[in-house]
Design a protein around this motif. Structure first.
Motif, PDB file in Angstrom:
ATOM      1  N   ALA A 114       1.266  -1.497   0.436  1.00  0.00           N
ATOM      2  CA  ALA A 114      -0.009   0.012   0.298  1.00  0.00           C
ATOM      3  C   ALA A 114       0.906   1.412   0.306  1.00  0.00           C
ATOM      4  CB  ALA A 114      -0.980   0.215   1.420  1.00  0.00           C
ATOM      5  N   LEU A 115       2.144   1.194  -0.143  1.00  0.00           N
ATOM      6  CA  LEU A 115       3.357   1.903  -0.234  1.00  0.00           C
ATOM      7  C   LEU A 115       3.768   2.652  -1.404  1.00  0.00           C
ATOM      8  CD1 LEU A 115       3.769   5.091   1.874  1.00  0.00           C
ATOM      9  CD2 LEU A 115       5.613   2.979   2.405  1.00  0.00           C
ATOM     10  N   ARG A 148      -1.107  12.434   1.489  1.00  0.00           N
ATOM     11  CA  ARG A 148      -1.260  11.174   1.322  1.00  0.00           C
ATOM     12  C   ARG A 148      -0.099  10.232   2.197  1.00  0.00           C
ATOM     13  NH1 ARG A 148      -2.114   9.991  -5.162  1.00  0.00           N
ATOM     14  NH2 ARG A 148      -0.944  11.678  -4.895  1.00  0.00           N
ATOM     15  N   GLU A 198      -0.417   7.212   4.206  1.00  0.00           N
ATOM     16  CA  GLU A 198      -0.442   5.648   4.025  1.00  0.00           C
ATOM     17  C   GLU A 198       0.635   5.714   4.851  1.00  0.00           C
ATOM     18  OE1 GLU A 198       1.565   6.557   0.519  1.00  0.00           O
ATOM     19  OE2 GLU A 198      -0.668   6.771  -0.892  1.00  0.00           O
ATOM     20  N   ARG A 221      -1.389   3.784   7.024  1.00  0.00           N
ATOM     21  CA  ARG A 221      -1.619   2.236   7.084  1.00  0.00           C
ATOM     22  C   ARG A 221      -1.001   1.604   7.102  1.00  0.00           C
ATOM     23  NH1 ARG A 221      -4.549   5.561   3.486  1.00  0.00           N
ATOM     24  NH2 ARG A 221      -3.147   5.474   1.611  1.00  0.00           N
TER      25      ARG A 221
END
Length: 979
Positions: free
Chosen positions: A85-86, A248, A252, A255
């Motif tokens: 997710a990065l 953003r 990230e 998360r």
């Protein structure tokens, strides 16, 4: 009707073009501020990224595999799953395990490392790069030291720590593995972000040569290992840290933390990217405060310039408007004929100004911030319609008097009686200036809410007040000149004071110069502040941070490299050790005057050094390699130890339990193999009961004193050496400590702010201090810190603590091979910075970048003033020509007439610019202290609060020059017309 208005515009096209240009400048000024702020935000982010550390540009996900004897495949799946997710990072896989068998020592293991794409980031010195299983790369220094060449075999075994013998060592575990030296390497750029936060090339006595053994991914599974550290290093790609992605990216990263915790609690994520993002936000916040501070007065000045020039042009057309009124024109026809000519010019200029403001900032950004961020940003054009509307409203408001005056008022050519009263708007402005100024003070300089408008309102209010004071003075000078028969100066002065709108024009010019003057104060004060932060904040021209060593070892190494103290100084950071700790520096005062950047208004550095180290202390030296101490003891319950140091390190040597009677106790410590110095002696007791005894140390001379931190034990000197009456309680861990004679106790300390009560950092015990000198600031630390002599502190200290921060400060006279000389003495440089590096970093932070807008604002304010002057000259030209021609017909000589035409406007602009610069300086003294000019997280240094007078004089000349050019050109044209 429209054709008539256009005909009027064409007839006075010079005035219309000038008014359009003025409107263009006004609207461009309003658009320029948000456009510059957007560009500055990008530059702030780019500057922070360019000066960021490796940890701030990378993130590392780590996992550990234990007890892997027998080998298994490297499994990065768990680690890699957390990074899905990065996006926007380039990832490199690595695995590392400790091994033994290459080096002869067992104090530290060899680092066997697999690193993805390693061959692209090292220089192959001999041989080839890695290819197959069992291939390894050795560092060139390691290979040379061990006599290995490509093609040779080496044998490595997995390593495990073993502390069973008291001294930590590493022992082999598992089956040995034979490996082939494929080549030797040199790290091309040891500091590049590719290497992440692993510290592969850090060397030292406890970690080895700083050259890991690199191998392939296939070698690891085929090797018996005890512990393998798996890691994935993500390196931020270009654009990932752009200002548009900050929010953003933060989300990230959050998360990512959550995903890692859910996947495996043992996974560890290391990154300083959030710290970098916080710094970017702080720089943007500073820009968001600094730019509006001058943008607000610039916009108000732009509105004022349109208001004044349109009104001045309307004053020049009063006779035409009077004719229209006498003919009984309806109110809308009268309004359109009065306002249409100006509105057409203002509207045309406003539309062009919306685009010109953005284009101007695009050009400025391309020059000021080359290669930063994306292409030109046009989002600030959303403010353009509002700016154009304000310009039109100002034009309409400027003509309200001409629309409502009776015909008699329109025919009057001088101000009506009572017109000199203070207008309601100026009274409101004065009240607002006082209110916002008070708010700024009460909020302790917070540029939020109405406090943000304080500088603008104070500048404009002071400009209006000063203009109202100066014009009457000029009028009195004109009257006096008239009484004395000096017709030229008298006519020039009367033209300035009796013409309608002259006071407003003078106020505008003063306000424009005030805005430029305020910008000059901010720019120069900010420049001085950054210079002070760079010089005094760094501490020296060049600052080397070295791998942790003890203070004594650092001092010995630096003095060995620079025995005379001409270019290098050992520095360590200390703490006060109290409930409210104060930072301090322990420095080699012998080199203080030659190396350190010294604060202004402080006693001379040489004087302070002399007070910190009033006497030289000769150490007790052992030639080595044996440490032998001849002692007579009256008790067998005493133990003796010695604290020794050399370039090889520092240690406390236990000489064992003393026997009754005289004996010599011998040890051969590693640190004394080439000679060492004895820094202190310690006597302790054994058993449970109190120990009272006498011992005499015969072999170490008589220059010893009992430490002030010791118990009730006493020491005396005599022909046989030093005799100690020992009185210690072993159950309370009491000891008797001896220190070299001549070291002051308490320790002399120079301090800034409040003097410390005690210090810690190099000693096991707290050291007492004696404040001897007050300083305005301590280099590198600021106005709440202290200085002590490193040599004294080391001799008073017991134990062998490493310094919290160990540095070597270098002067500009340092030789080119300074780092090599220090490295040869056992120091490992971890960071290299200094005045130039700090200044470069400050120049790329928000405050410095924002001050570029101040220079632009000063130029725009000056252009607005010049434009207003040019339009005023154009409006006045016809009427003044009529007046002076009539006077010439009635006998006015050519000389006085020429003086009246030529000197009117130069005198006006000179007085206005000088007054405006004084207003700008006054506004700066009242509000400049609130501006965040010091950068992000600055040290508490005595930063300059006022600009230099020479710089202000230079700015005054630069601002005055275009005014004088316009004024002289207008005067010459008028003189030609009068003849």
């Amino acid at each position: 009707m429209m054709s008539l208005v256009l005909a009027m515009v064409w007839h006075r096209r010079g005035q219309a073009v000038t008014l359009a240009l003025l409107s263009l400048l006004a609207v461009a000024s309003a658009v320029a501020a948000p456009a510059y702020l957007i560009a500055a935000d990008r530059a702030v982010a780019a500057g922070q990224v360019a000066t960021a550390s490796t940890g701030e540009l990378t993130l590392t996900v780590r996992g550990v595999q234990d007890s892997m004897i027998g080998g298994s495949d490297n499994d990065f799946a768990d680690l890699g799953g957390t990074l899905i997710a990065l996006p926007g990072f380039r990832y490199f896989y690595s695995a590392e395990t400790p091994a033994v068998g290459l080096e002869k020592t067992d104090r530290y293991p060899t680092r066997l490392v697999f690193r993805q794409d390693v061959c692209a980031h090292v220089t192959i010195v001999t041989g080839r790069c890695l290819f197959g299983e069992s291939d390894v790369l050795l560092g060139e220094r390691t290979a040379e030291r061990l006599g290995l060449v490509p093609g040779d075999d080496i044998t490595l075994s997995g390593a495990a720590p073993d502390g069973s013998v008291g001294v930590p060592r590493f022992v082999p575990v598992g089956r040995p593995k034979t490996l082939v030296v494929a080549g030797t390497y040199r790290a091309t750029e040891p500091g590049e972000t590719y290497w992440g936060r692993h510290g592969y090339f850090v060397s030292g006595a406890d970690v080895g040569s700083g050259e890991p053994v690199f191998t392939t991914s296939m070698t690891m599974p085929a090797t018996d290992r005890t512990r393998t550290e798996l890691a994935i290093d993500g390196v931020a790609a270009p654009g990932v840290l752009d200002v548009d992605r900050i929010d953003r990216l933060r989300a990230e990263l959050r998360r990512l933390d959550q995903s890692a915790a859910e996947l495996d609690e043992t996974l560890q994520i290391d990154t300083d990217i959030p710290r970098l993002l916080d710094r970017i936000d702080q720089g943007r916040a500073a820009s968001g405060l600094l730019v509006p501070v001058l943008a607000v007065p610039l916009v108000l000045l732009a509105c004022f310039s349109i208001y004044l020039t349109v009104g001045y042009g309307a004053d020049g057309r009063q006779s035409e408007l009077a004719v229209v009124a006498l003919r009984g024109a309806r109110w809308w026809s009268r309004w359109w004929l009065a306002a249409g000519e100006s509105l057409v010019a203002v509207l045309a200029g406003a539309l062009a100004g919306c685009l010109a403001g953005q284009l101007l900032i695009n050009v400025v950004a391309a020059v000021r911030f080359p290669g930063v961020g994306q292409a030109a940003d046009w989002s600030s054009l959303r403010y353009a319609p509002l700016a154009a509307l304000i310009a039109l409203l100002a034009a309409v408001a400027a003509q309200r008097r001409q629309l409502t005056r009776p015909v008699a008022g329109l025919l009057r050519r001088i101000p009506a009686p009572g017109s000199g009263r203070v207008p309601f708007g100026e009274a409101v402005l004065l009240v607002l200036a006082v209110v916002t100024g008070v708010q700024l003070v009460l909020s302790d300089g917070s540029l939020t809410g109405v406090g943000l408008f304080a500088p603008a309102l104070i500048l404009l209010t002071l400009a209006l007040l000063l203009s109202r004071l100066l014009l009457p003075v000029l009028g009195r000078f004109a009257a006096r000149a008239l009484r004395r028969g000096r017709l030229g100066p008298a006519l020039a002065g009367l033209q300035l004071t009796r013409r309608p709108g002259a006071s407003r024009l003078f106020a505008l010019l003063v306000a424009a110069a005030a805005v430029a003057g305020y910008a000059a104060c901010a720019v120069d004060t900010g420049t001085l502040g950054r210079d002070t932060q760079a010089r005094l904040g760094a501490g020296a021209s060049r600052v080397l941070t070295v791998q942790p060593v003890s203070g004594r070892q650092l001092l010995a190494a630096v003095r060995a490299a620079d025995p005379d103290g001409h270019w290098a100084m050992a520095v360590t950071q200390l703490s006060s050790g109290t409930d409210h700790p104060v930072s301090g520096l322990a420095v080699d005062s012998q080199a203080l005057a030659a190396v350190a950047t010294w604060p202004q208004d402080a006693p001379q550095a040489a004087t302070v050094a002399g007070r910190l180290r009033p006497v030289a202390v000769e150490p007790t030296v052992v030639d080595g390699p044996e440490l032998a101490v001849d002692v007579t003891s009256s008790s067998n319950r005493l133990q003796l130890s010695a604290s020794v140091s050399s370039l090889d390190g520092e240690a406390t040597i236990d000489l064992g339990r003393l026997r009754v009677g005289r004996a010599t106790y011998r040890e051969r410590p590693v640190v004394c193999r080439a000679g060492c110095r004895i820094n202190g002696l310690q006597v302790s007791g054994s058993g449970a009961a109190q120990v009272k005894a006498r011992l005499t140390i015969h072999s170490l001379g008589d220059r010893w004193l009992m430490s002030g931190t010791s118990t009730t034990s006493t020491a005396t000197t005599g022909p046989d050496g030093v005799t100690i009456e020992v009185d210690v309680s072993p159950s309370y861990a009491e000891v008797a400590r001896l220190r070299p004679a001549g070291v002051p106790d308490p320790l002399p300390v120079a301090y800034a702010g409040a003097a410390p009560e005690a210090i810690k950092g190099l000693a096991d015990d707290t050291l007492r201090v004696d404040p001897v000198t007050a300083l305005p600031a301590v280099p590198q630390l600021g106005r709440q810190a202290y200085l002590v002599d490193l040599g004294y502190a080391g001799l008073l200290a017991s134990g062998t603590k490493r310094a919290q921060v160990a540095q070597v400060w270098l002067s500009p006279a340092a030789p080119a091979d300074a780092v090599a000389r220090l490295t040869a003495q056992g120091l490992t440089v971890a960071d290299d910075t200094g005045t130039a590096a700090v200044r470069a970093r400050l120049d790329r932070q928000g405050p410095a970048l924002s001050l570029g807008f101040y220079v632009l604002a000063a130029a725009l304010a000056t252009l607005l003033g010049v434009g207003a002057l040019v339009l005023t000259v154009a409006v006045d030209r016809g009427r003044r020509t009529e007046d002076l021609v009539a006077m010439r017909i009635q006998g006015l000589r050519r000389g006085p007439a020429g003086q009246a035409t030529f000197w009117t406007y130069p005198v006006l602009v000179t007085a206005a610019v000088v007054a405006g610069m004084l207003v700008g300086l006054a506004g700066w003294r009242l509000t400049g202290w609130a501006l965040p000019l010091a950068g992000v997280d600055p040290p508490d240094l005595p930063l300059p609060a006022q600009p230099r007078w020479g710089v202000l004089f230079g700015w005054t000349g630069a601002i005055l020059l275009p005014y004088l050019l316009a004024a002289v050109a207008g005067g010459r044209d008028l003189r030609k017309r009068v003849g």
